[in-house]
Design a protein around this motif. Structure first.
Motif, PDB file in Angstrom:
ATOM      1  N   MET A  34      25.522  43.207  32.293  1.00 35.57           N
ATOM      2  CA  MET A  34      26.447  42.710  31.278  1.00 35.57           C
ATOM      3  C   MET A  34      27.864  42.610  31.826  1.00 35.57           C
ATOM      4  N   GLY A  35      28.601  41.664  31.256  1.00 37.01           N
ATOM      5  CA  GLY A  35      29.977  41.502  31.694  1.00 37.01           C
ATOM      6  C   GLY A  35      30.880  41.096  30.548  1.00 37.01           C
ATOM      7  N   TRP A  36      32.168  41.309  30.744  1.00 35.44           N
ATOM      8  CA  TRP A  36      33.210  40.823  29.851  1.00 35.44           C
ATOM      9  C   TRP A  36      34.123  39.889  30.644  1.00 35.44           C
ATOM     10  N   PHE A  37      34.459  38.781  30.016  1.00 32.19           N
ATOM     11  CA  PHE A  37      35.367  37.805  30.596  1.00 32.19           C
ATOM     12  C   PHE A  37      36.410  37.454  29.538  1.00 32.19           C
ATOM     13  N   ARG A  38      37.463  36.777  29.961  1.00 29.30           N
ATOM     14  CA  ARG A  38      38.464  36.319  29.008  1.00 29.30           C
ATOM     15  C   ARG A  38      39.009  34.971  29.441  1.00 29.30           C
ATOM     16  N   GLN A  39      39.517  34.262  28.448  1.00 22.24           N
ATOM     17  CA  GLN A  39      40.013  32.923  28.733  1.00 22.24           C
ATOM     18  C   GLN A  39      41.123  32.564  27.759  1.00 22.24           C
ATOM     19  N   VAL A  40      42.202  31.989  28.310  1.00 24.00           N
ATOM     20  CA  VAL A  40      43.278  31.435  27.493  1.00 24.00           C
ATOM     21  C   VAL A  40      43.230  29.925  27.628  1.00 24.00           C
ATOM     22  N   LYS A  43      43.316  27.520  30.981  1.00 23.26           N
ATOM     23  CA  LYS A  43      43.030  28.289  32.188  1.00 23.26           C
ATOM     24  C   LYS A  43      41.533  28.528  32.320  1.00 23.26           C
ATOM     25  N   GLU A  44      41.115  28.862  33.524  1.00 23.10           N
ATOM     26  CA  GLU A  44      39.706  29.158  33.748  1.00 23.10           C
ATOM     27  C   GLU A  44      39.344  30.524  33.159  1.00 23.10           C
ATOM     28  N   ARG A  45      38.085  30.638  32.827  1.00 19.18           N
ATOM     29  CA  ARG A  45      37.597  31.914  32.346  1.00 19.18           C
ATOM     30  C   ARG A  45      37.649  32.918  33.498  1.00 19.18           C
ATOM     31  N   GLU A  46      38.151  34.127  33.200  1.00 18.01           N
ATOM     32  CA  GLU A  46      38.315  35.103  34.273  1.00 18.01           C
ATOM     33  C   GLU A  46      37.529  36.381  33.998  1.00 18.01           C
ATOM     34  N   PHE A  47      37.094  36.979  35.074  1.00 12.71           N
ATOM     35  CA  PHE A  47      36.329  38.215  35.015  1.00 12.71           C
ATOM     36  C   PHE A  47      37.207  39.365  34.552  1.00 12.71           C
ATOM     37  N   VAL A  48      36.631  40.241  33.719  1.00 12.96           N
ATOM     38  CA  VAL A  48      37.328  41.446  33.265  1.00 12.96           C
ATOM     39  C   VAL A  48      36.589  42.697  33.737  1.00 12.96           C
ATOM     40  N   ALA A  49      35.294  42.793  33.404  1.00 10.78           N
ATOM     41  CA  ALA A  49      34.526  43.983  33.759  1.00 10.78           C
ATOM     42  C   ALA A  49      33.043  43.651  33.741  1.00 10.78           C
ATOM     43  N   ALA A  50      32.263  44.408  34.501  1.00 13.21           N
ATOM     44  CA  ALA A  50      30.814  44.222  34.535  1.00 13.21           C
ATOM     45  C   ALA A  50      30.135  45.567  34.717  1.00 13.21           C
ATOM     46  N   ALA A  97      28.952  38.509  28.208  1.00 10.35           N
ATOM     47  CA  ALA A  97      27.978  37.696  28.918  1.00 10.35           C
ATOM     48  C   ALA A  97      26.855  38.568  29.458  1.00 10.35           C
ATOM     49  N   ALA A  98      25.680  37.946  29.597  1.00  3.05           N
ATOM     50  CA  ALA A  98      24.504  38.647  30.104  1.00  3.05           C
ATOM     51  C   ALA A  98      23.951  37.917  31.323  1.00  3.05           C
ATOM     52  N   VAL A 104      24.399  43.024  39.512  1.00  2.00           N
ATOM     53  CA  VAL A 104      25.579  42.903  38.661  1.00  2.00           C
ATOM     54  C   VAL A 104      26.606  42.085  39.441  1.00  2.00           C
ATOM     55  N   THR A 105      27.326  41.219  38.753  1.00  2.00           N
ATOM     56  CA  THR A 105      28.186  40.278  39.432  1.00  2.00           C
ATOM     57  C   THR A 105      29.486  40.056  38.666  1.00  2.00           C
ATOM     58  N   THR A 106      30.508  39.596  39.380  1.00  2.00           N
ATOM     59  CA  THR A 106      31.787  39.265  38.762  1.00  2.00           C
ATOM     60  C   THR A 106      31.968  37.757  38.590  1.00  2.00           C
ATOM     61  N   ARG A 107      30.997  36.985  39.024  1.00  2.00           N
ATOM     62  CA  ARG A 107      31.118  35.520  39.024  1.00  2.00           C
ATOM     63  C   ARG A 107      30.716  34.934  37.679  1.00  2.00           C
ATOM     64  N   VAL A 108      31.593  34.104  37.140  1.00  2.00           N
ATOM     65  CA  VAL A 108      31.319  33.445  35.864  1.00  2.00           C
ATOM     66  C   VAL A 108      30.027  32.649  35.929  1.00  2.00           C
ATOM     67  N   ASP A 109      29.807  31.946  37.043  1.00  2.00           N
ATOM     68  CA  ASP A 109      28.663  31.039  37.128  1.00  2.00           C
ATOM     69  C   ASP A 109      27.336  31.752  37.357  1.00  2.00           C
ATOM     70  N   GLU A 110      27.355  33.063  37.430  1.00  2.00           N
ATOM     71  CA  GLU A 110      26.108  33.809  37.609  1.00  2.00           C
ATOM     72  C   GLU A 110      25.661  34.501  36.332  1.00  2.00           C
TER      73      GLU A 110
END
Length: 124
Positions: A34-40, A43-50, A97-98, A104-110
């Protein structure tokens, strides 16, 4: 098909805390990274935590390290993001995101499944 629903966002002042929750359904939660991302806007969606399936492996973005904590409760099919010492620059839409892949990964596209997002606004 995995469904993710975030909650817990809101408007707070700088220095305050919030806890985001993400409830999962439609799959076996303990098999998901599982991961958390954020986006304004703009801007591109950015990694927060996984976090790994067991919670033994955790990654944080440098910008939140020491202030945010990711955790999960596999029995409740829920992942959390505890956010302390919030700053105005943390203002964003936060997404859960799941990832059903092998690590476990920090990449949005994964990440394979996404929630609808919850707004966090931090006023100065």
């Amino acid at each position: 098909q995995v469904q993710l629903v975030e909650s817990g966002g809101g408007l707070v002042q700088a220095g305050d805390s919030l806890r985001l929750s993400c409830a999962a359904s439609g799959g076996t939660f303990s098999s998901l990274r599982m991961g958390w991302f954020r986006q304004v806007p703009g801007k591109e969606r950015e990694f927060v935590a996984a976090i790994s399936r067991s919670g033994s492996t955790i990654y944080y973005a440098d910008s939140v390290k020491g202030r945010f904590t990711i955790s999960r409760n596999n029995a409740k099919y829920t992942v959390y993001l505890q956010m302390n010492s919030l700053k105005p620059e943390d203002t964003s839409v936060y997404y859960c995101a799941a990832n059903v892949r092998a690590r476990v990964t920090t990449r949005v596209d994964e990440y394979d499944y996404w929630g609808q997002g919850t707004q966090v606004t931090v006023s100065s």
